[in-house]
Design a protein around this motif. Structure first.
Motif, PDB file in Angstrom:
ATOM      1  N   GLU A  74       0.838  -1.204   0.000  1.00 51.99           N
ATOM      2  CA  GLU A  74       0.000   0.000   0.000  1.00 51.99           C
ATOM      3  C   GLU A  74       0.874   1.256   0.000  1.00 51.99           C
ATOM      4  O   GLU A  74       0.574   2.245  -0.654  1.00 51.99           O
ATOM      5  CB  GLU A  74      -0.912   0.018   1.239  1.00 51.99           C
ATOM      6  N   GLN A  81      -2.100   5.741  -6.943  1.00 51.51           N
ATOM      7  CA  GLN A  81      -2.504   4.383  -7.305  1.00 51.51           C
ATOM      8  C   GLN A  81      -1.532   3.767  -8.308  1.00 51.51           C
ATOM      9  O   GLN A  81      -1.901   3.362  -9.411  1.00 51.51           O
ATOM     10  CB  GLN A  81      -3.925   4.388  -7.875  1.00 51.51           C
ATOM     11  N   ARG A  83       1.079   1.148 -10.005  1.00 46.73           N
ATOM     12  CA  ARG A  83       1.189  -0.310 -10.122  1.00 46.73           C
ATOM     13  C   ARG A  83       2.388  -0.728  -9.270  1.00 46.73           C
ATOM     14  O   ARG A  83       3.397  -0.032  -9.236  1.00 46.73           O
ATOM     15  CB  ARG A  83       1.450  -0.710 -11.560  1.00 46.73           C
ATOM     16  N   VAL A  84       2.237  -1.866  -8.610  1.00 44.56           N
ATOM     17  CA  VAL A  84       3.220  -2.251  -7.607  1.00 44.56           C
ATOM     18  C   VAL A  84       3.771  -3.642  -7.904  1.00 44.56           C
ATOM     19  O   VAL A  84       3.012  -4.544  -8.245  1.00 44.56           O
ATOM     20  CB  VAL A  84       2.546  -2.242  -6.217  1.00 44.56           C
ATOM     21  N   PHE A  85       5.086  -3.773  -7.811  1.00 45.88           N
ATOM     22  CA  PHE A  85       5.712  -5.078  -8.036  1.00 45.88           C
ATOM     23  C   PHE A  85       6.755  -5.317  -6.961  1.00 45.88           C
ATOM     24  O   PHE A  85       7.398  -4.392  -6.500  1.00 45.88           O
ATOM     25  CB  PHE A  85       6.371  -5.115  -9.420  1.00 45.88           C
ATOM     26  N   MET A 126       6.337  -0.935 -19.335  1.00 40.49           N
ATOM     27  CA  MET A 126       5.976   0.059 -18.326  1.00 40.49           C
ATOM     28  C   MET A 126       7.253   0.747 -17.834  1.00 40.49           C
ATOM     29  O   MET A 126       8.282   0.111 -17.651  1.00 40.49           O
ATOM     30  CB  MET A 126       5.288  -0.604 -17.133  1.00 40.49           C
TER      31      MET A 126
ATOM     32  N   ALA B 104      -4.951  -6.289 -13.481  1.00 41.98           N
ATOM     33  CA  ALA B 104      -4.927  -4.847 -13.754  1.00 41.98           C
ATOM     34  C   ALA B 104      -3.561  -4.266 -13.387  1.00 41.98           C
ATOM     35  O   ALA B 104      -3.008  -3.437 -14.109  1.00 41.98           O
ATOM     36  CB  ALA B 104      -6.029  -4.142 -12.972  1.00 41.98           C
ATOM     37  N   ASN B 105      -3.014  -4.734 -12.256  1.00 41.04           N
ATOM     38  CA  ASN B 105      -1.719  -4.222 -11.804  1.00 41.04           C
ATOM     39  C   ASN B 105      -0.626  -4.487 -12.830  1.00 41.04           C
ATOM     40  O   ASN B 105       0.282  -3.683 -13.014  1.00 41.04           O
ATOM     41  CB  ASN B 105      -1.366  -4.882 -10.469  1.00 41.04           C
ATOM     42  N   GLU B 106      -0.743  -5.626 -13.511  1.00 41.21           N
ATOM     43  CA  GLU B 106       0.283  -5.946 -14.506  1.00 41.21           C
ATOM     44  C   GLU B 106       0.031  -5.261 -15.835  1.00 41.21           C
ATOM     45  O   GLU B 106       0.775  -5.475 -16.794  1.00 41.21           O
ATOM     46  CB  GLU B 106       0.349  -7.466 -14.699  1.00 41.21           C
ATOM     47  N   GLY B 107      -1.002  -4.438 -15.887  1.00 45.03           N
ATOM     48  CA  GLY B 107      -1.222  -3.656 -17.101  1.00 45.03           C
ATOM     49  C   GLY B 107      -2.096  -4.345 -18.133  1.00 45.03           C
ATOM     50  O   GLY B 107      -2.063  -3.995 -19.295  1.00 45.03           O
ATOM     51  N   ALA B 109      -5.312  -4.200 -18.072  1.00 45.74           N
ATOM     52  CA  ALA B 109      -6.584  -3.481 -18.209  1.00 45.74           C
ATOM     53  C   ALA B 109      -6.385  -2.191 -18.981  1.00 45.74           C
ATOM     54  O   ALA B 109      -5.308  -1.603 -18.974  1.00 45.74           O
ATOM     55  CB  ALA B 109      -7.168  -3.180 -16.832  1.00 45.74           C
ATOM     56  N   ALA B 122     -14.561   6.621  -4.975  1.00 43.08           N
ATOM     57  CA  ALA B 122     -13.135   6.361  -5.175  1.00 43.08           C
ATOM     58  C   ALA B 122     -12.738   4.986  -4.646  1.00 43.08           C
ATOM     59  O   ALA B 122     -11.839   4.347  -5.182  1.00 43.08           O
ATOM     60  CB  ALA B 122     -12.314   7.451  -4.493  1.00 43.08           C
ATOM     61  N   ARG B 125     -13.073   2.011  -7.319  1.00 44.32           N
ATOM     62  CA  ARG B 125     -12.391   2.000  -8.622  1.00 44.32           C
ATOM     63  C   ARG B 125     -10.893   2.134  -8.398  1.00 44.32           C
ATOM     64  O   ARG B 125     -10.443   2.638  -7.361  1.00 44.32           O
ATOM     65  CB  ARG B 125     -12.892   3.120  -9.529  1.00 44.32           C
ATOM     66  N   TRP B 126     -10.136   1.670  -9.378  1.00 40.99           N
ATOM     67  CA  TRP B 126      -8.683   1.746  -9.254  1.00 40.99           C
ATOM     68  C   TRP B 126      -8.110   2.189 -10.593  1.00 40.99           C
ATOM     69  O   TRP B 126      -8.318   1.537 -11.619  1.00 40.99           O
ATOM     70  CB  TRP B 126      -8.109   0.387  -8.862  1.00 40.99           C
ATOM     71  N   ARG B 127      -7.424   3.343 -10.549  1.00 38.18           N
ATOM     72  CA  ARG B 127      -6.725   3.880 -11.720  1.00 38.18           C
ATOM     73  C   ARG B 127      -7.633   4.049 -12.941  1.00 38.18           C
ATOM     74  O   ARG B 127      -7.163   4.010 -14.061  1.00 38.18           O
ATOM     75  CB  ARG B 127      -5.593   2.946 -12.143  1.00 38.18           C
ATOM     76  N   GLU B 129      -9.226   1.908 -14.232  1.00 43.40           N
ATOM     77  CA  GLU B 129      -9.107   0.695 -15.035  1.00 43.40           C
ATOM     78  C   GLU B 129     -10.028  -0.393 -14.502  1.00 43.40           C
ATOM     79  O   GLU B 129     -10.657  -1.122 -15.265  1.00 43.40           O
ATOM     80  CB  GLU B 129      -7.657   0.181 -15.006  1.00 43.40           C
ATOM     81  N   ARG B 270      -6.725  -4.831 -22.197  1.00 43.49           N
ATOM     82  CA  ARG B 270      -6.006  -3.948 -23.109  1.00 43.49           C
ATOM     83  C   ARG B 270      -6.136  -4.415 -24.556  1.00 43.49           C
ATOM     84  O   ARG B 270      -6.179  -3.605 -25.473  1.00 43.49           O
ATOM     85  CB  ARG B 270      -4.520  -3.928 -22.710  1.00 43.49           C
ATOM     86  N   LEU B 329      -9.836  -1.504  -2.826  1.00 40.33           N
ATOM     87  CA  LEU B 329      -9.113  -1.846  -4.050  1.00 40.33           C
ATOM     88  C   LEU B 329      -7.713  -1.282  -3.949  1.00 40.33           C
ATOM     89  O   LEU B 329      -7.502  -0.087  -4.111  1.00 40.33           O
ATOM     90  CB  LEU B 329      -9.832  -1.222  -5.254  1.00 40.33           C
ATOM     91  N   GLY B 330      -6.776  -2.153  -3.660  1.00 44.55           N
ATOM     92  CA  GLY B 330      -5.405  -1.666  -3.522  1.00 44.55           C
ATOM     93  C   GLY B 330      -4.464  -2.830  -3.565  1.00 44.55           C
ATOM     94  O   GLY B 330      -4.884  -3.994  -3.590  1.00 44.55           O
TER      95      GLY B 330
END
Lengths: 457, 366
Positions: A74, A81, A83-85, A126, B104-107, B109, B122, B125-127, B129, B270, B329-330
């Motif tokens: 977080e 927001q 993207r996190v890895f 990215m 979604a985090n990996e792109g 979306a 808020a 929803r996230w980004r 996406e 995507r 959503l996080g």
């Protein structure tokens, strides 16, 4: 407006150029600075997240074990927001756990404690910022080394960078606007005396030639002095002109008055002989007056600084011979010995033939009027010279400069116009030649010499 | 991770879960031929047809030119099929929040371009996406027979007390998710362990009554209807609600100390073949019309802040206040997918579940 054509434009261009360069440099610096500041701020998050993860790494069942703290992720996500890895890698480089197999960092280990490394990476299309912490277990069973790699997208950094840049930009723009305004005012103020000078000159009566009296800065004061010198010269020239006009009108009035008186006298008589005598006198006087008028005309023409005669190569010997031919008859009748002393080889100078003839005619005429019995014309070389010598009374040395002025006569006998030598002097100046008066070789008499600057080959 | 047999069993169970509509996994709403060239739209979802149908039909009424194909899959199938063919589907809907978030985090979306998104809460929803569009509390369901033993529990604390005091009477008559075999069960266990350390006491108490560990809400509901179970713990409210409404013996309880909330997450991949119509569908999901359909014709729970009354998040919030705990959503969702984290949590869970058993054995030995 062509900037090179105006002082205002020139000053502005030269002052604006460094200002713009400076502005561009400041912008560049602000951009780099904003980037560095944003990265510094956000790299702390990477630092904290890797630490939070590293603290949860344990040695369990003879292997590395991680109880991933969700708060660490977080933390990386932040308000933007991102993207996190993350990934946990053991000392052999094996992936233990994580949601992405993030690449290794080539950086060296720190000399002591944890190694922290940051860099920008491009990963699966990215743009990410990667943070790496290399550390070791603080466990009594194992001191195994491991590496926590985290990465997040750059949205938050970019937003912060833009924000920083925007505030910097506002400052730079305000400064730039101030500088430009000051510049405009300064240039305007610096050029103000110039406008004053222009107005002062424009406001003058075109007929006044009095010097300008205006308080001006040093650079313009020099211009004012030059202008005043020119005005002084113009005043002298005008005084000369006024005297010349006065003299000329006087000269013309005297013979005209004579003609008028003589005609009046003759009209009272009845004898035709008297009339004839009067007419002859009127004829000769009017001829003289016409000559005077012609001389005045040529003198004004020669004195006109705008007048540039066409000069052609001319053999001085030829010129002398021509003059002797033209005047020989008249002189012979007056029993004057007119001779020429020419060189064997032709001597060419750049000259106007009619002017030289005019000069020689004037000099011959002059000598005759002052009672010379013998007149010699001649040419000398190296430097090329033209001379006229007579056996007349000559001119005393102290008066030789004075006689060059118009209407100045050697004697007041009413015969000559007093313009002859002035005309010769004007012709000499037109040829770039020097006129000199001296004594003739025989000890008395006048020798007039025209020295030309150089011979033509 | 799991032996193939277990996975097969899981798939089978998940397929059985929508007993309500397992017969048909595919729904097609062909385009109205008058409306010009057909515009295909493919939706893959982990959402049963009876729940999805009203929504899809409402959407199709509004956009009759769209040739809609809806495929209902289990969350696992959905995820794996998407990874294998990321370019065959236009909208992906699933209740497996961590997996959806990971995608979604990996792109995977596509950012949505809808003015409605600005007004969308808020926290849902996230980004721009990923969008959460349902609000499904996790509930307890009890059988009326329980009243013979004790007062029905209203919250977790009362449930814990009940399980501890009536261990003998309730032995084998409590059902809950098996976190090992069920993804949903694991997700709830993870959430609850974060919410309160007393969760482990509850797990121990469940172990004490030898609770039946099942894989689906459907299995729990079946047992409750038959009277085999008196208490079902952690059922998906949206599935339980219609069954409970039809069965007079059953009662649904939303715990009033804390209640987990599950949400369906939707995104447009995507590489979606029809991103524009997919955007229309996403826009419809968060529109007043779509949300009203959710509230009135399904039990999924509408989120739209302007909607009030039964079947809406607003109404639940008024009733339960801060007790509702939507997961948020996080990236903390990602923690649930961590391999070591899962092993650690499940190991702890199993240890706690067997704690009272082990205590009993030790007592017996003594």
């Amino acid at each position: 407006m062509n900037p090179a054509g105006s002082l205002y434009g020139r000053l502005l261009a030269w002052l604006t150029l460094p200002l713009l360069t400076l502005g561009a440099l400041l912008l560049l610096q602000a951009w780099l600075e904003a980037r560095a500041t944003a990265d510094r701020a956000y790299d702390r998050l990477l630092d904290a997240a890797t630490l939070a993860i590293a603290e949860q790494v344990q040695w369990q069942d003879e292997r590395l074990w991680l109880d991933l703290p969700p708060a660490a992720l977080e933390m990386l996500a932040g308000d933007a927001q991102e993207r996190v890895f993350y990934s946990l890698v053991d000392q052999q480089g094996r992936h233990i756990t994580g949601n992405a197999r993030l690449p290794a960092h080539p950086g060296e280990n720190a000399s002591s404690g944890d190694t922290l490394l940051y860099r920008d990476i491009e990963w699966r299309g990215m743009a990410l910022r990667q943070g790496i912490r290399r550390t070791r277990l603080e466990d009594w069973r194992s001191g195994e080394r491991f590496e926590v790699r985290v990465a997040h997208t750059r949205e938050g950094r970019n937003a912060l960078r833009l924000e920083l840049l925007r505030s910097n930009l506002a400052g730079i723009l305000a400064m730039g606007a101030l500088a430009v305004a000051t510049l405009l005012l300064a240039v305007r103020a610096a050029l103000k005396p110039l406008t004053r000078l222009r107005h002062a000159i424009r406001a003058r009566d075109p007929r006044t030639l009095t010097s300008l009296d205006l308080d001006l800065p040093r650079e313009l004061a020099e211009l004012r002095e030059a202008l005043n010198e020119l005005l002084a010269r113009m005043r002298r020239v005008r005084a000369n002109q006024e005297r010349f006009i006065g003299d000329a009108s006087h000269q013309l009035r005297t013979p005209l008055a004579g003609i008028s008186a003589r005609a009046e006298l003759a009209l009272r008589r009845q004898e035709p002989e008297e009339w004839r005598a009067a007419l002859e006198t009127v004829h000769s006087t009017s001829e003289r007056t016409a000559r005077l008028a012609m001389q005045l005309l040529s003198l004004t023409r020669l004195d006109n600084p705008e007048y540039r005669p066409e000069l052609h190569p001319l053999d001085l010997n030829h010129c002398v011979r021509q003059a002797v031919r033209d005047h020989w008859v008249a002189c012979h009748q007056a029993s004057i010995d007119l001779g020429a002393d020419c060189l064997a080889a032709p001597l060419r100078v750049a000259a106007s033939e009619w002017q030289l003839q005019e000069a020689l005619a004037n000099l011959i005429d002059n000598s005759r009027r002052y009672g010379a019995r013998r007149i010699t014309l001649g040419v000398l070389s190296a430097p090329p010279r033209l001379f006229v010598e007579d056996d007349g009374p000559g001119i005393p040395a102290e008066r030789r400069l004075l006689v060059l002025r118009p209407f100045h006569r050697g004697r007041d006998d009413g015969e000559g116009s007093g313009l002859g030598l002035a005309i010769v002097d004007g012709i000499a100046r037109n040829h770039g030649a020097r006129l000199s008066l001296g004594e003739s070789g025989s000890g008395h008499g006048l020798r007039v010499e025209l020295r030309f600057p150089e011979a033509l080959t | 991770m799991k032996p193939p047999l277990a996975r097969l069993a899981l798939l089978g169970a998940l397929c059985l879960l929508p007993t309500l509509a397992c017969a048909e996994q595919l729904l097609r709403l062909p385009a109205d031929t008058d409306a010009g060239a057909a515009r295909p739209l493919v939706i893959h979802a982990a959402l049963d047809l009876p729940q999805a149908r009203p929504l899809l039909e409402a959407f199709h009424r509004r956009h009759p030119g769209i040739d809609l194909t809806y495929r209902n899959l289990t969350t696992l199938e959905l995820h794996e099929r998407f990874l294998a063919h990321p370019d065959e589907v236009d909208v992906l809907i699933s209740s497996a929040m961590p997996w959806q978030f990971a995608l979604a985090n990996e792109g995977h979306a596509r950012p949505l371009d809808s003015p409605r998104l600005e007004a969308w809460p808020a926290w849902a929803r996230w980004r721009d996406e990923l969008v959460a569009f349902t609000f499904e509390p996790i509930v307890m369901v009890i059988h009326r027979e329980l009243a013979a033993i004790a007062k029905p529990p209203r919250n977790h604390a009362e449930l814990l007390a009940l399980l501890n005091t009536h261990r003998q009477a309730l032995a084998g008559r409590v059902a809950s998710y098996d976190p090992v075999r069920s993804g949903a069960g694991y997700a709830y266990a993870m959430e609850e362990s974060r919410l309160s350390p007393r969760y482990w006491d509850l797990v121990a108490a469940l172990g004490g009554v030898e609770a039946e560990l099942v894989e689906t809400t459907g299995a729990m509901l079946d047992g409750l209807k038959e009277g085999r179970f008196l208490i079902g713990y952690n059922l998906l409210g949206s599935y339980a609600a219609p069954i409970v409404a039809a069965a007079p013996d059953l009662e649904m309880i939303i715990p009033d100390d804390y209640a987990l909330v599950s949400q369906r997450l939707a995104f447009v991949p995507r590489r979606a073949p029809n991103p524009e119509d997919a955007g229309l569908f996403m826009d419809f999901l968060i529109s007043m019309e779509g949300q009203r359909t959710l509230a009135e014709e399904t039990s999924l729970g509408a989120i739209h802040p302007a909607l009030t009354g039964p079947g809406t998040a607003t109404e639940l919030r008024e009733r339960l206040g801060d007790a509702l705990r939507p997961p948020g959503l996080g990236p903390s969702l990602l923690a649930g997918l961590d391999r070591l984290k899962r092993q650690a949590l499940l190991a702890r869970w199993q240890r706690e579940f067997r704690r009272s058993l082990a205590d009993a054995e030790r007592d017996a030995l003594d």
